[in-house]
Motif scaffolding. Sequence first.
Motif, PDB file in Angstrom:
ATOM      1  N   ARG A  47       0.784  -1.192  -0.105  1.00 19.20           N
ATOM      2  CA  ARG A  47       0.217  -0.036  -0.079  1.00 19.20           C
ATOM      3  C   ARG A  47       0.747   1.263  -0.103  1.00 19.20           C
ATOM      4  NH1 ARG A  47      -3.020  -1.079   4.246  1.00 19.20           N
ATOM      5  NH2 ARG A  47      -1.636   0.337   5.629  1.00 19.20           N
ATOM      6  N   THR A  48       1.854   1.311   0.616  1.00 14.26           N
ATOM      7  CA  THR A  48       2.621   2.293   0.801  1.00 14.26           C
ATOM      8  C   THR A  48       3.474   2.658  -0.343  1.00 14.26           C
ATOM      9  OG1 THR A  48       2.976   1.983   3.171  1.00 14.26           O
ATOM     10  CG2 THR A  48       4.501   3.739   2.177  1.00 14.26           C
ATOM     11  N   THR A  49       4.029   1.721  -1.016  1.00 18.20           N
ATOM     12  CA  THR A  49       4.808   1.976  -2.132  1.00 18.20           C
ATOM     13  C   THR A  49       3.869   2.406  -3.178  1.00 18.20           C
ATOM     14  OG1 THR A  49       4.737  -0.283  -2.626  1.00 18.20           O
ATOM     15  CG2 THR A  49       6.672   0.449  -1.607  1.00 18.20           C
ATOM     16  N   ARG A  50       2.746   1.990  -3.583  1.00 19.15           N
ATOM     17  CA  ARG A  50       1.650   2.187  -4.346  1.00 19.15           C
ATOM     18  C   ARG A  50       1.086   3.620  -4.085  1.00 19.15           C
ATOM     19  NH1 ARG A  50      -2.140  -1.078  -3.371  1.00 19.15           N
ATOM     20  NH2 ARG A  50      -3.485   0.350  -2.104  1.00 19.15           N
ATOM     21  N   ARG A  51       1.059   4.155  -3.003  1.00 22.16           N
ATOM     22  CA  ARG A  51       0.650   5.503  -2.833  1.00 22.16           C
ATOM     23  C   ARG A  51       1.928   6.351  -3.076  1.00 22.16           C
ATOM     24  NH1 ARG A  51      -2.710   7.357  -4.044  1.00 22.16           N
ATOM     25  NH2 ARG A  51      -3.160   8.889  -2.572  1.00 22.16           N
ATOM     26  N   GLU A 103       7.560   1.425 -10.015  1.00 21.46           N
ATOM     27  CA  GLU A 103       8.846   2.281  -9.463  1.00 21.46           C
ATOM     28  C   GLU A 103       9.778   1.471  -9.098  1.00 21.46           C
ATOM     29  OE1 GLU A 103      10.296   4.751  -9.077  1.00 21.46           O
ATOM     30  OE2 GLU A 103       9.074   6.324 -10.184  1.00 21.46           O
ATOM     31  N   ARG A 104      10.777   1.880  -8.597  1.00 20.87           N
ATOM     32  CA  ARG A 104      11.914   1.138  -8.107  1.00 20.87           C
ATOM     33  C   ARG A 104      12.381   1.691  -6.770  1.00 20.87           C
ATOM     34  NH1 ARG A 104      16.627   3.904  -9.218  1.00 20.87           N
ATOM     35  NH2 ARG A 104      16.606   5.607 -10.704  1.00 20.87           N
ATOM     36  N   VAL A 105      13.145   1.019  -6.106  1.00 18.15           N
ATOM     37  CA  VAL A 105      13.767   1.605  -4.797  1.00 18.15           C
ATOM     38  C   VAL A 105      15.033   2.455  -5.461  1.00 18.15           C
ATOM     39  CG1 VAL A 105      15.227   1.031  -2.757  1.00 18.15           C
ATOM     40  CG2 VAL A 105      13.128  -0.211  -3.442  1.00 18.15           C
ATOM     41  N   ARG A 106      15.025   3.660  -4.678  1.00 16.98           N
ATOM     42  CA  ARG A 106      15.961   4.533  -5.275  1.00 16.98           C
ATOM     43  C   ARG A 106      17.078   4.784  -4.062  1.00 16.98           C
ATOM     44  NH1 ARG A 106      14.527   7.254  -9.875  1.00 16.98           N
ATOM     45  NH2 ARG A 106      12.008   6.887 -10.451  1.00 16.98           N
ATOM     46  N   TYR A 107      17.161   4.661  -2.943  1.00 15.37           N
ATOM     47  CA  TYR A 107      17.972   4.733  -1.889  1.00 15.37           C
ATOM     48  C   TYR A 107      17.934   3.998  -0.722  1.00 15.37           C
ATOM     49  CZ  TYR A 107      14.812   7.649   0.668  1.00 15.37           C
ATOM     50  OH  TYR A 107      13.553   8.111   1.333  1.00 15.37           O
ATOM     51  N   VAL A 108      18.727   3.776   0.153  1.00 16.55           N
ATOM     52  CA  VAL A 108      18.691   3.221   1.518  1.00 16.55           C
ATOM     53  C   VAL A 108      18.962   3.915   2.572  1.00 16.55           C
ATOM     54  CG1 VAL A 108      19.698   1.225   2.656  1.00 16.55           C
ATOM     55  CG2 VAL A 108      19.390   0.810   0.312  1.00 16.55           C
TER      56      VAL A 108
END
Length: 252
Positions: A47-51, A103-108
Amino acid sequence: MRIDLNSDLGEGHGRWELGDDEALLAIVTSANVACGFHAGDPTVLRRTTRRAAERGVAVGAHVGYRDLTGFGRRFMDVPPAELTDEVVYQIGALAAFTSLAGERVRYVKPHGALYSAIVHHTAQAAAVVEAVTAYDPGLAVLGLPGSEFLRLAEEAGLRTRREAFADRAYTPEGTLVPRREPGAVLHDPGTIAERCLRIVRGEPVEAADGTEIVIEADSLCVHGDSPGAVETAAAVAERLRAEGVALEAFTD
């Protein structure tokens, strides 16, 4: 002038809800999303990544110790090789859901006690750097200026970004005052917003003992689990924009 505004999101778990992610995603430019070890579960992550994707907010993996009970705020003496594997695992879990959102993960960004430990704990800092490098050396990392973590990440060729905390008190050495100490967390939105403006301008701010320090930052963090987090984030964003500061994700 430009700055990133980030917040720790996706920290609910099962029936336990924490923070107002929906409201914060309308304000911040980057979201540090919990990956299931200190908080978050698969439904929350999805849910969080979608929003975040719908809002155009950059997603970062908020990796931490395997410590749901302590919310990742207790130091754990994890062997470095094991810590590396656990960080890779967390990034991969978040990446799966971020990919489903287009989308994609962009950082850590490490969380809680892990974040604090790798300011000085060289072995654990190296373990986190190794995990990011092994998973995707194109990822940026977000951490405390002057930390072992950012030093080793830079040596490894990772893109490093410095973080300042809008709602946390600082020691004269530029580290965070431990949460267990009085005054460690700031609450007044107006005062926090003014301090953030000073940080962005490169002006000194007051440490916990009254001395003045300069904090270099590419990103400002408002903790999503703090009371009044939405009001604080909104006050910071409004104050910065009123002074001509552009809010943009540091990964853009």
